[in-house]
Design a protein around this motif. Structure first.
Motif, PDB file in Angstrom:
ATOM      1  N   LEU A  57      -8.249   5.322  -0.046  1.00  0.00           N
ATOM      2  CA  LEU A  57      -9.103   4.133   0.031  1.00  0.00           C
ATOM      3  C   LEU A  57     -10.000   4.179   1.273  1.00  0.00           C
ATOM      4  N   PRO A  58     -11.214   3.646   1.159  1.00  0.00           N
ATOM      5  CA  PRO A  58     -12.075   3.539   2.343  1.00  0.00           C
ATOM      6  C   PRO A  58     -11.558   2.441   3.269  1.00  0.00           C
ATOM      7  N   TRP A  59     -11.839   2.586   4.571  1.00  0.00           N
ATOM      8  CA  TRP A  59     -11.301   1.683   5.588  1.00  0.00           C
ATOM      9  C   TRP A  59     -12.405   0.933   6.321  1.00  0.00           C
ATOM     10  N   VAL A  60     -12.030  -0.270   6.762  1.00  0.00           N
ATOM     11  CA  VAL A  60     -12.787  -0.988   7.793  1.00  0.00           C
ATOM     12  C   VAL A  60     -11.911  -0.962   9.037  1.00  0.00           C
ATOM     13  N   MET A  61     -12.427  -0.392  10.113  1.00  0.00           N
ATOM     14  CA  MET A  61     -11.662  -0.253  11.343  1.00  0.00           C
ATOM     15  C   MET A  61     -12.231  -1.171  12.425  1.00  0.00           C
ATOM     16  N   ASN A  62     -11.357  -1.553  13.332  1.00  0.00           N
ATOM     17  CA  ASN A  62     -11.776  -2.337  14.492  1.00  0.00           C
ATOM     18  C   ASN A  62     -11.698  -1.441  15.715  1.00  0.00           C
ATOM     19  N   VAL A  93      -9.755 -12.314   0.123  1.00  0.00           N
ATOM     20  CA  VAL A  93      -8.890 -11.176   0.420  1.00  0.00           C
ATOM     21  C   VAL A  93      -7.441 -11.619   0.239  1.00  0.00           C
ATOM     22  N   ARG A  94      -6.571 -10.650   0.091  1.00  0.00           N
ATOM     23  CA  ARG A  94      -5.140 -10.932   0.016  1.00  0.00           C
ATOM     24  C   ARG A  94      -4.392  -9.969   0.926  1.00  0.00           C
ATOM     25  N   VAL A  95      -3.221 -10.406   1.359  1.00  0.00           N
ATOM     26  CA  VAL A  95      -2.403  -9.630   2.281  1.00  0.00           C
ATOM     27  C   VAL A  95      -1.461  -8.728   1.488  1.00  0.00           C
ATOM     28  N   VAL A  96      -1.364  -7.484   1.905  1.00  0.00           N
ATOM     29  CA  VAL A  96      -0.424  -6.532   1.303  1.00  0.00           C
ATOM     30  C   VAL A  96       0.364  -5.854   2.429  1.00  0.00           C
ATOM     31  N   GLU A  97       1.526  -5.342   2.095  1.00  0.00           N
ATOM     32  CA  GLU A  97       2.379  -4.701   3.098  1.00  0.00           C
ATOM     33  C   GLU A  97       1.926  -3.268   3.338  1.00  0.00           C
ATOM     34  N   LEU A  98       2.143  -2.810   4.549  1.00  0.00           N
ATOM     35  CA  LEU A  98       1.873  -1.419   4.899  1.00  0.00           C
ATOM     36  C   LEU A  98       3.063  -0.560   4.489  1.00  0.00           C
ATOM     37  N   PRO A  99       2.855   0.736   4.226  1.00  0.00           N
ATOM     38  CA  PRO A  99       3.956   1.606   3.807  1.00  0.00           C
ATOM     39  C   PRO A  99       4.793   2.122   4.975  1.00  0.00           C
ATOM     40  N   LEU A 156       0.845  -1.195   0.000  1.00  0.00           N
ATOM     41  CA  LEU A 156       0.000   0.000   0.000  1.00  0.00           C
ATOM     42  C   LEU A 156       0.877   1.241   0.000  1.00  0.00           C
ATOM     43  N   SER A 157       0.465   2.244  -0.741  1.00  0.00           N
ATOM     44  CA  SER A 157       1.182   3.513  -0.693  1.00  0.00           C
ATOM     45  C   SER A 157       0.519   4.418   0.338  1.00  0.00           C
ATOM     46  N   ARG A 158       1.237   5.469   0.717  1.00  0.00           N
ATOM     47  CA  ARG A 158       0.664   6.411   1.679  1.00  0.00           C
ATOM     48  C   ARG A 158      -0.559   7.093   1.070  1.00  0.00           C
ATOM     49  N   GLN A 173      -0.784   8.777  13.190  1.00  0.00           N
ATOM     50  CA  GLN A 173       0.438   9.501  13.549  1.00  0.00           C
ATOM     51  C   GLN A 173       1.259   9.877  12.319  1.00  0.00           C
ATOM     52  N   LEU A 174       1.007   9.203  11.188  1.00  0.00           N
ATOM     53  CA  LEU A 174       1.667   9.563   9.937  1.00  0.00           C
ATOM     54  C   LEU A 174       1.017  10.777   9.284  1.00  0.00           C
ATOM     55  N   GLY A 175      -0.048  11.280   9.896  1.00  0.00           N
ATOM     56  CA  GLY A 175      -0.760  12.417   9.331  1.00  0.00           C
ATOM     57  C   GLY A 175      -1.861  11.999   8.391  1.00  0.00           C
ATOM     58  N   VAL A 176      -2.182  10.697   8.384  1.00  0.00           N
ATOM     59  CA  VAL A 176      -3.251  10.185   7.529  1.00  0.00           C
ATOM     60  C   VAL A 176      -4.514  10.030   8.358  1.00  0.00           C
ATOM     61  N   GLU A 177      -5.591  10.653   7.909  1.00  0.00           N
ATOM     62  CA  GLU A 177      -6.886  10.470   8.559  1.00  0.00           C
ATOM     63  C   GLU A 177      -7.710   9.517   7.711  1.00  0.00           C
TER      64      GLU A 177
END
Length: 311
Positions: free
Chosen positions: A198-203, A263-269, A190-192, A219-223
């Motif tokens: 992208l829309p999120w599903v949060m827990n 679903v598939r797993v992707v790395e975080l940036p 995933l890019s920043r 904390q990365l400044g991403v809302e």
């Protein structure tokens, strides 16, 4: 009148009713918890009010609140009830293979499907009559853990939420992102920008309930643009599959997520901070040999998960 004579005149069954009333703060819910009729529990409340010369529960609008005396009684009641239960459960020689004890553990669905599942399997091999009751925690349980853990055997939760309680480290886990298997706009990482768009599903999403990875994103400044909030880690893949959404789950859950949904797993940036899962308990249980046996099961299960022997 001596203390012994005073105690002999008390109906100790009222202690069970008092504990339920103090915990539930509702006659209806307390009655349901104890599998009693509401009139029966109301009668117990009347006796408690007469004994303490205090309302115990005071109506405030459409709800009930504990009186100042009831708040002071809460700690003493759970401690006394747990002590009484331990007294009558104790045996001169405890043999796990012959015991029918039930251990109650708070945790999340993540904790239950990983270490909880394995602990129950190990116990079934060595103590077939021992039973585990796994109860989902919530923010109020976590915030009141010092009191709640008096009357249960433990809580599985990562470091960062509880303090000043005995604990046993179990295993370290990492975070991964998941996207739909049909989402071909996202690569292996995933890019920043994608985190922002992208829309999120949060827990969970409260001041006291969050995951460390979700906090790092902010904390990365991403809302994050949140489309769904689910209080279940196992539900996240179902809300991601077939959509453009992204979710974050524990690495230990990734194989299960991919089996349960497309679903598939992707790395975080960014490098997510690992979590250390632990079993926490109240000090009153520390020297209980049966509890020590249970803790040893969790320690063994944690080592197995940490070694990657289970998936």
């Amino acid at each position: 009148m001596t203390d012994h004579l005073l105690l002999s005149r008390l109906d100790l069954n009222l202690l069970v009713s008092l504990d339920a009333l103090l915990t539930e703060r509702s006659v209806t819910r307390a009655a349901e918890r104890l599998h009693l009729s509401q009139p029966a529990l109301s009668a117990s409340l009347a006796r408690l009010r007469a004994h303490f010369d205090d309302p115990i529960l005071a109506r405030r609008g459409n709800t009930y609140e504990l009186t100042p005396l009831a708040l002071r009684l809460a700690d003493h009641t759970t401690t006394a009830l747990e002590a009484a239960r331990r007294v009558f459960e104790s045996q001169a020689a405890w043999d796990p293979a012959e015991s029918a004890r039930e251990f109650t553990i708070y945790g999340s669905d993540y904790g239950f499907t990983t270490v909880g599942r394995l602990v129950s399997e190990l116990a079934a091999e060595r103590a077939p009559r021992v039973r585990f009751r796994f109860v989902l925690h919530n923010p109020s349980v976590v915030e009141d853990a010092a009191n709640r853990l008096r009357s249960v055997d433990g809580m599985v939760i990562p470091h960062g939420f509880l303090t000043d309680l005995p604990f046993l480290d179990l295993w370290q886990d990492d975070w991964v992102a998941i996207v739909a298997g049909s989402n071909d706009t996202v690569g292996d990482v995933l890019s920043r920008d994608e985190l922002s768009v992208l829309p999120w599903v949060m827990n969970y999403q409260t001041r006291s309930a969050f995951t460390s990875a979700e906090r790092q994103v902010q904390q990365l400044g991403v809302e994050p643009r949140i489309e769904a909030v689910v209080e279940s880690f196992l539900a996240i893949p179902q809300f991601v599959a077939g959509t453009s959404r992204v979710g974050i789950i524990h690495a230990a859950l990734a194989p299960l997520a991919m089996r349960a949904a497309d679903v598939r797993v992707v790395e975080l940036p960014f490098a997510p901070t690992p979590i250390v899962n632990a079993l926490w308990w109240h000090p009153v249980h520390t020297h209980d040999p049966e509890h020590a046996w249970m803790r040893a099961l969790f320690e063994e299960a944690g080592r197995i998960i940490g070694s990657g022997e289970t998936a």
